[in-house]
Design a protein around this motif. Structure first.
Motif, PDB file in Angstrom:
ATOM      1  N   LEU A  61       0.822  -1.219   0.000  1.00 41.78           N
ATOM      2  CA  LEU A  61       0.000   0.000   0.000  1.00 41.78           C
ATOM      3  C   LEU A  61       0.851   1.262   0.000  1.00 41.78           C
ATOM      4  O   LEU A  61       0.505   2.260  -0.638  1.00 41.78           O
ATOM      5  CB  LEU A  61      -0.942  -0.004   1.204  1.00 41.78           C
ATOM      6  N   GLN A  62       1.984   1.220   0.694  1.00 43.23           N
ATOM      7  CA  GLN A  62       2.873   2.380   0.743  1.00 43.23           C
ATOM      8  C   GLN A  62       3.616   2.584  -0.571  1.00 43.23           C
ATOM      9  O   GLN A  62       3.821   3.708  -1.007  1.00 43.23           O
ATOM     10  CB  GLN A  62       3.886   2.223   1.876  1.00 43.23           C
ATOM     11  N   GLU A  63       4.017   1.499  -1.210  1.00 46.09           N
ATOM     12  CA  GLU A  63       4.832   1.590  -2.421  1.00 46.09           C
ATOM     13  C   GLU A  63       4.023   1.846  -3.688  1.00 46.09           C
ATOM     14  O   GLU A  63       4.556   2.339  -4.670  1.00 46.09           O
ATOM     15  CB  GLU A  63       5.661   0.312  -2.591  1.00 46.09           C
ATOM     16  N   ASP A  64       2.749   1.464  -3.694  1.00 47.18           N
ATOM     17  CA  ASP A  64       1.927   1.601  -4.896  1.00 47.18           C
ATOM     18  C   ASP A  64       0.587   2.214  -4.517  1.00 47.18           C
ATOM     19  O   ASP A  64      -0.244   1.569  -3.892  1.00 47.18           O
ATOM     20  CB  ASP A  64       1.727   0.221  -5.540  1.00 47.18           C
ATOM     21  N   SER A  65       0.378   3.452  -4.922  1.00 52.87           N
ATOM     22  CA  SER A  65      -0.861   4.142  -4.551  1.00 52.87           C
ATOM     23  C   SER A  65      -2.091   3.501  -5.189  1.00 52.87           C
ATOM     24  O   SER A  65      -3.208   3.707  -4.723  1.00 52.87           O
ATOM     25  CB  SER A  65      -0.772   5.622  -4.948  1.00 52.87           C
ATOM     26  N   ASN A  66      -1.906   2.715  -6.227  1.00 50.14           N
ATOM     27  CA  ASN A  66      -3.027   2.043  -6.898  1.00 50.14           C
ATOM     28  C   ASN A  66      -3.162   0.582  -6.481  1.00 50.14           C
ATOM     29  O   ASN A  66      -3.950  -0.155  -7.071  1.00 50.14           O
ATOM     30  CB  ASN A  66      -2.857   2.114  -8.411  1.00 50.14           C
ATOM     31  N   PHE A  67      -2.386   0.151  -5.500  1.00 55.86           N
ATOM     32  CA  PHE A  67      -2.388  -1.267  -5.124  1.00 55.86           C
ATOM     33  C   PHE A  67      -3.780  -1.759  -4.746  1.00 55.86           C
ATOM     34  O   PHE A  67      -4.222  -2.805  -5.210  1.00 55.86           O
ATOM     35  CB  PHE A  67      -1.409  -1.544  -3.979  1.00 55.86           C
ATOM     36  N   LYS A  68      -4.477  -1.022  -3.901  1.00 54.63           N
ATOM     37  CA  LYS A  68      -5.788  -1.466  -3.427  1.00 54.63           C
ATOM     38  C   LYS A  68      -6.750  -1.648  -4.595  1.00 54.63           C
ATOM     39  O   LYS A  68      -7.420  -2.682  -4.706  1.00 54.63           O
ATOM     40  CB  LYS A  68      -6.345  -0.474  -2.412  1.00 54.63           C
ATOM     41  N   LEU A  69      -6.817  -0.676  -5.476  1.00 52.95           N
ATOM     42  CA  LEU A  69      -7.702  -0.753  -6.637  1.00 52.95           C
ATOM     43  C   LEU A  69      -7.321  -1.918  -7.548  1.00 52.95           C
ATOM     44  O   LEU A  69      -8.181  -2.693  -7.983  1.00 52.95           O
ATOM     45  CB  LEU A  69      -7.669   0.565  -7.412  1.00 52.95           C
ATOM     46  N   ASN A  70      -6.031  -2.052  -7.826  1.00 50.38           N
ATOM     47  CA  ASN A  70      -5.566  -3.141  -8.688  1.00 50.38           C
ATOM     48  C   ASN A  70      -5.826  -4.502  -8.052  1.00 50.38           C
ATOM     49  O   ASN A  70      -6.241  -5.447  -8.737  1.00 50.38           O
ATOM     50  CB  ASN A  70      -4.080  -2.987  -9.003  1.00 50.38           C
ATOM     51  N   ALA A  71      -5.607  -4.617  -6.753  1.00 50.48           N
ATOM     52  CA  ALA A  71      -5.847  -5.882  -6.059  1.00 50.48           C
ATOM     53  C   ALA A  71      -7.336  -6.233  -6.093  1.00 50.48           C
ATOM     54  O   ALA A  71      -7.701  -7.389  -6.332  1.00 50.48           O
ATOM     55  CB  ALA A  71      -5.344  -5.799  -4.623  1.00 50.48           C
ATOM     56  N   LEU A  72      -8.205  -5.245  -5.899  1.00 50.37           N
ATOM     57  CA  LEU A  72      -9.646  -5.505  -5.959  1.00 50.37           C
ATOM     58  C   LEU A  72     -10.065  -5.958  -7.351  1.00 50.37           C
ATOM     59  O   LEU A  72     -10.901  -6.857  -7.496  1.00 50.37           O
ATOM     60  CB  LEU A  72     -10.434  -4.262  -5.536  1.00 50.37           C
ATOM     61  N   ARG A  73      -9.477  -5.366  -8.374  1.00 51.20           N
ATOM     62  CA  ARG A  73      -9.787  -5.790  -9.754  1.00 51.20           C
ATOM     63  C   ARG A  73      -9.378  -7.236  -9.981  1.00 51.20           C
ATOM     64  O   ARG A  73     -10.131  -8.026 -10.556  1.00 51.20           O
ATOM     65  CB  ARG A  73      -9.073  -4.892 -10.761  1.00 51.20           C
ATOM     66  N   VAL A  74      -8.183  -7.599  -9.557  1.00 52.63           N
ATOM     67  CA  VAL A  74      -7.702  -8.973  -9.710  1.00 52.63           C
ATOM     68  C   VAL A  74      -8.607  -9.933  -8.952  1.00 52.63           C
ATOM     69  O   VAL A  74      -9.017 -10.966  -9.483  1.00 52.63           O
ATOM     70  CB  VAL A  74      -6.235  -9.116  -9.218  1.00 52.63           C
ATOM     71  N   LEU A  75      -8.932  -9.601  -7.722  1.00 52.84           N
ATOM     72  CA  LEU A  75      -9.773 -10.481  -6.911  1.00 52.84           C
ATOM     73  C   LEU A  75     -11.170 -10.626  -7.513  1.00 52.84           C
ATOM     74  O   LEU A  75     -11.779 -11.700  -7.431  1.00 52.84           O
ATOM     75  CB  LEU A  75      -9.855  -9.956  -5.476  1.00 52.84           C
ATOM     76  N   GLY A  76     -11.658  -9.588  -8.142  1.00 54.57           N
ATOM     77  CA  GLY A  76     -12.947  -9.678  -8.833  1.00 54.57           C
ATOM     78  C   GLY A  76     -12.880 -10.592 -10.041  1.00 54.57           C
ATOM     79  O   GLY A  76     -13.793 -11.378 -10.296  1.00 54.57           O
ATOM     80  N   LYS A  77     -11.778 -10.519 -10.780  1.00 51.34           N
ATOM     81  CA  LYS A  77     -11.613 -11.348 -11.978  1.00 51.34           C
ATOM     82  C   LYS A  77     -11.513 -12.834 -11.639  1.00 51.34           C
ATOM     83  O   LYS A  77     -11.921 -13.673 -12.436  1.00 51.34           O
ATOM     84  CB  LYS A  77     -10.367 -10.917 -12.761  1.00 51.34           C
ATOM     85  N   VAL A  78     -10.947 -13.163 -10.494  1.00 53.11           N
ATOM     86  CA  VAL A  78     -10.784 -14.578 -10.119  1.00 53.11           C
ATOM     87  C   VAL A  78     -11.890 -15.028  -9.154  1.00 53.11           C
ATOM     88  O   VAL A  78     -11.767 -16.051  -8.486  1.00 53.11           O
ATOM     89  CB  VAL A  78      -9.382 -14.880  -9.546  1.00 53.11           C
ATOM     90  N   ASN A  79     -12.964 -14.239  -9.075  1.00 58.30           N
ATOM     91  CA  ASN A  79     -14.139 -14.586  -8.285  1.00 58.30           C
ATOM     92  C   ASN A  79     -13.857 -14.810  -6.796  1.00 58.30           C
ATOM     93  O   ASN A  79     -14.411 -15.713  -6.180  1.00 58.30           O
ATOM     94  CB  ASN A  79     -14.827 -15.812  -8.868  1.00 58.30           C
ATOM     95  N   MET A  80     -13.015 -13.959  -6.220  1.00 56.32           N
ATOM     96  CA  MET A  80     -12.773 -14.002  -4.783  1.00 56.32           C
ATOM     97  C   MET A  80     -13.594 -12.925  -4.086  1.00 56.32           C
ATOM     98  O   MET A  80     -13.809 -12.985  -2.890  1.00 56.32           O
ATOM     99  CB  MET A  80     -11.289 -13.811  -4.484  1.00 56.32           C
ATOM    100  N   ILE A  81     -14.024 -11.918  -4.859  1.00 57.67           N
ATOM    101  CA  ILE A  81     -14.918 -10.876  -4.368  1.00 57.67           C
ATOM    102  C   ILE A  81     -15.898 -10.544  -5.486  1.00 57.67           C
ATOM    103  O   ILE A  81     -15.665 -10.894  -6.639  1.00 57.67           O
ATOM    104  CB  ILE A  81     -14.154  -9.571  -3.954  1.00 57.67           C
ATOM    105  N   THR A  82     -16.984  -9.890  -5.130  1.00 58.59           N
ATOM    106  CA  THR A  82     -17.889  -9.346  -6.144  1.00 58.59           C
ATOM    107  C   THR A  82     -17.953  -7.844  -5.908  1.00 58.59           C
ATOM    108  O   THR A  82     -17.905  -7.377  -4.778  1.00 58.59           O
ATOM    109  CB  THR A  82     -19.305  -9.954  -6.075  1.00 58.59           C
ATOM    110  N   ILE A  83     -18.043  -7.115  -7.002  1.00 56.16           N
ATOM    111  CA  ILE A  83     -18.121  -5.667  -6.936  1.00 56.16           C
ATOM    112  C   ILE A  83     -19.387  -5.240  -7.672  1.00 56.16           C
ATOM    113  O   ILE A  83     -19.588  -5.606  -8.825  1.00 56.16           O
ATOM    114  CB  ILE A  83     -16.884  -5.010  -7.579  1.00 56.16           C
ATOM    115  N   LYS A  84     -20.252  -4.526  -6.942  1.00 57.21           N
ATOM    116  CA  LYS A  84     -21.502  -4.043  -7.528  1.00 57.21           C
ATOM    117  C   LYS A  84     -21.515  -2.526  -7.489  1.00 57.21           C
ATOM    118  O   LYS A  84     -21.021  -1.926  -6.543  1.00 57.21           O
ATOM    119  CB  LYS A  84     -22.699  -4.574  -6.719  1.00 57.21           C
ATOM    120  N   ASN A  85     -22.086  -1.921  -8.514  1.00 54.14           N
ATOM    121  CA  ASN A  85     -22.208  -0.463  -8.548  1.00 54.14           C
ATOM    122  C   ASN A  85     -23.299   0.021  -7.650  1.00 54.14           C
ATOM    123  O   ASN A  85     -24.224  -0.555  -7.323  1.00 54.14           O
ATOM    124  CB  ASN A  85     -22.461   0.025  -9.972  1.00 54.14           C
TER     125      ASN A  85
END
Length: 85
Positions: A61-85
């Motif tokens: 999180l400290q080294e990459d300001s986009n880490f959280k967003l990128n990690a959530l995208r990856v986790l959504g793609k591999v069906n570990m989380i769901t993201i709804k608008n």
């Protein structure tokens, strides 16, 4: 605001996550899974995070300001989380 639901892990998905993506993303998933679970089940708390996993996530999180967003995208793609608008 988007709604994020953390799905319960299964062994195969966790192994795939470890094999295909950086360890930081695996640690991030475990972090949000534990937090979500413990908030939902106050009487059955789990403690699966080790200090090393917490350190890995904090460093990412400290080294990459986009880490959280990128990690959530990856986790959504591999069906570990769901993201709804």
């Amino acid at each position: 605001m988007k709604e994020i639901n953390v799905l319960a892990p299964n062994v195969e998905k966790l192994k795939d996550l470890l094999d295909e993506f950086p360890f930081e993303i695996f640690c991030f998933y475990i972090t949000i899974f534990e937090k979500t679970y413990n908030e939902a089940y106050e009487d059955k708390k789990i403690n699966i995070l080790g200090q090393r996993m917490i350190d890995v996530v904090e460093k990412a999180l400290q080294e990459d300001s986009n880490f959280k967003l990128n990690a959530l995208r990856v986790l959504g793609k591999v069906n570990m989380i769901t993201i709804k608008n």
